[in-house]
Design a protein around this motif. Structure first.
Motif, PDB file in Angstrom:
ATOM      1  N   SER A  15       4.696  14.215  -6.594  1.00 45.68           N
ATOM      2  CA  SER A  15       4.536  12.966  -5.865  1.00 45.68           C
ATOM      3  C   SER A  15       4.071  11.899  -6.850  1.00 45.68           C
ATOM      4  O   SER A  15       3.487  12.208  -7.897  1.00 45.68           O
ATOM      5  CB  SER A  15       3.519  13.109  -4.730  1.00 45.68           C
TER       6      SER A  15
ATOM      7  N   GLU B 188       0.818  -1.213   0.000  1.00 48.79           N
ATOM      8  CA  GLU B 188       0.000   0.000   0.000  1.00 48.79           C
ATOM      9  C   GLU B 188       0.849   1.259   0.000  1.00 48.79           C
ATOM     10  O   GLU B 188       0.363   2.349   0.313  1.00 48.79           O
ATOM     11  CB  GLU B 188      -0.925  -0.012   1.234  1.00 48.79           C
TER      12      GLU B 188
ATOM     13  N   PHE C  42       1.916   8.358  -7.623  1.00 54.17           N
ATOM     14  CA  PHE C  42       0.733   7.614  -7.173  1.00 54.17           C
ATOM     15  C   PHE C  42       0.500   6.426  -8.095  1.00 54.17           C
ATOM     16  O   PHE C  42       0.946   6.410  -9.255  1.00 54.17           O
ATOM     17  CB  PHE C  42      -0.514   8.503  -7.219  1.00 54.17           C
TER      18      PHE C  42
ATOM     19  N   GLU D 107      -0.475   4.269  -2.031  1.00 56.92           N
ATOM     20  CA  GLU D 107      -1.894   4.605  -1.908  1.00 56.92           C
ATOM     21  C   GLU D 107      -2.110   6.106  -1.731  1.00 56.92           C
ATOM     22  O   GLU D 107      -3.026   6.687  -2.305  1.00 56.92           O
ATOM     23  CB  GLU D 107      -2.519   3.843  -0.739  1.00 56.92           C
ATOM     24  N   ASN D 108      -1.291   6.735  -0.906  1.00 57.82           N
ATOM     25  CA  ASN D 108      -1.422   8.169  -0.644  1.00 57.82           C
ATOM     26  C   ASN D 108      -0.310   8.982  -1.292  1.00 57.82           C
ATOM     27  O   ASN D 108      -0.090  10.140  -0.935  1.00 57.82           O
ATOM     28  CB  ASN D 108      -1.445   8.414   0.865  1.00 57.82           C
TER      29      ASN D 108
ATOM     30  N   GLN E 258      -5.009   0.798  -9.344  1.00 53.07           N
ATOM     31  CA  GLN E 258      -5.918   0.784  -8.186  1.00 53.07           C
ATOM     32  C   GLN E 258      -7.129  -0.109  -8.441  1.00 53.07           C
ATOM     33  O   GLN E 258      -7.584  -0.833  -7.565  1.00 53.07           O
ATOM     34  CB  GLN E 258      -6.365   2.219  -7.881  1.00 53.07           C
TER      35      GLN E 258
END
Length: 228
Positions: free
Chosen positions: A216, A163, A218, A166-167, A224
């Motif tokens: 960033s 995970e 993702f 995930e953020n 997902q």
């Protein structure tokens, strides 16, 4: 050694003496780490030109205000190069012109820093800072480059299974994950991580987003969806 043609460039900027101390500290650290300016931009989550602009003395104070804490985190050090500026009693702190001259040939960059200050030296005082630097261009070992990318790819594939993304994850966070190899001969540079990350983007495994003016990484929507 015949180094062929030489290219000469020069940059200048106005800064206070304390700003110069910080600029000089980060300049010296980068060369010692054998990183290129665009690698610092990458770790800061900025476009390639961002750190190079700072090194060329563009808006130094603004950059230091925004990035010095993160830079100290990248280098795991907040130590500032020691130097003592000579000032007459009547002098006040003011911005002055600093110049960086660069000579580039086929094998290295030679730097010469010209400053408007003189330095207090002698007993119980720090030595004057070295204002001449050489940065050698690395001779890429294709096998080591391949080994570095494979190491990173394996680490990131493992993170993709969990995970971790995930953020979102920053380049610096990932670099902390992949930099240790346990192998003396294998050194991981930020450029290796950058190359692997962008291959993952091309393979639709990751996407890059601008979050609060920093990049960033993702999971893609398809990645997902495959987990649901």
């Amino acid at each position: 050694m015949n180094t062929g043609s030489t290219t000469k460039t020069s940059y200048a900027g106005m800064m206070y003496s304390h700003d110069f101390q910080l600029w000089y500290t980060y300049f010296k650290r980068r060369i010692e780490k054998e990183w290129r300016p665009e690698e610092l931009s990458f770790l800061l989550g900025k476009p390639d030109h961002a750190y190079l602009d700072f090194e060329k003395m563009f808006q130094v104070r603004k950059f230091l205000t925004q990035e010095s804490i993160l830079l100290d985190g990248i280098y795991a050090s907040s130590r500032i190069e020691t130097m003592e500026f000579h000032r007459e009693e009547y002098e006040v702190s003011e911005e002055r012109l600093v110049r960086l001259k660069i000579e580039e040939d086929e094998v290295k960059w030679s730097y010469s820093i010209e400053v408007p200050w003189t330095f207090e030296t002698g007993k119980k005082k720090p030595p004057a800072p070295d204002l001449q630097f050489e940065e050698w261009k690395s001779e890429k070992d294709l096998q080591l480059e391949s080994d570095a990318m494979l190491h990173i790819r394996q680490k990131l594939e493992a993170l993709l299974e969990g995970e971790y993304f995930e953020n979102g994850a920053t380049a610096l966070q990932m670099f902390r994950q992949v930099e240790p190899t346990g192998l003396v001969h294998l050194q991981i540079f930020p450029r290796h991580l950058k190359n692997v990350l962008y291959s993952f983007i091309q393979q639709n495994k990751l996407v890059v987003r601008n979050i609060e003016n920093r990049y960033s990484f993702f999971l893609t929507d398809s990645q997902q969806a495959s987990r649901k």
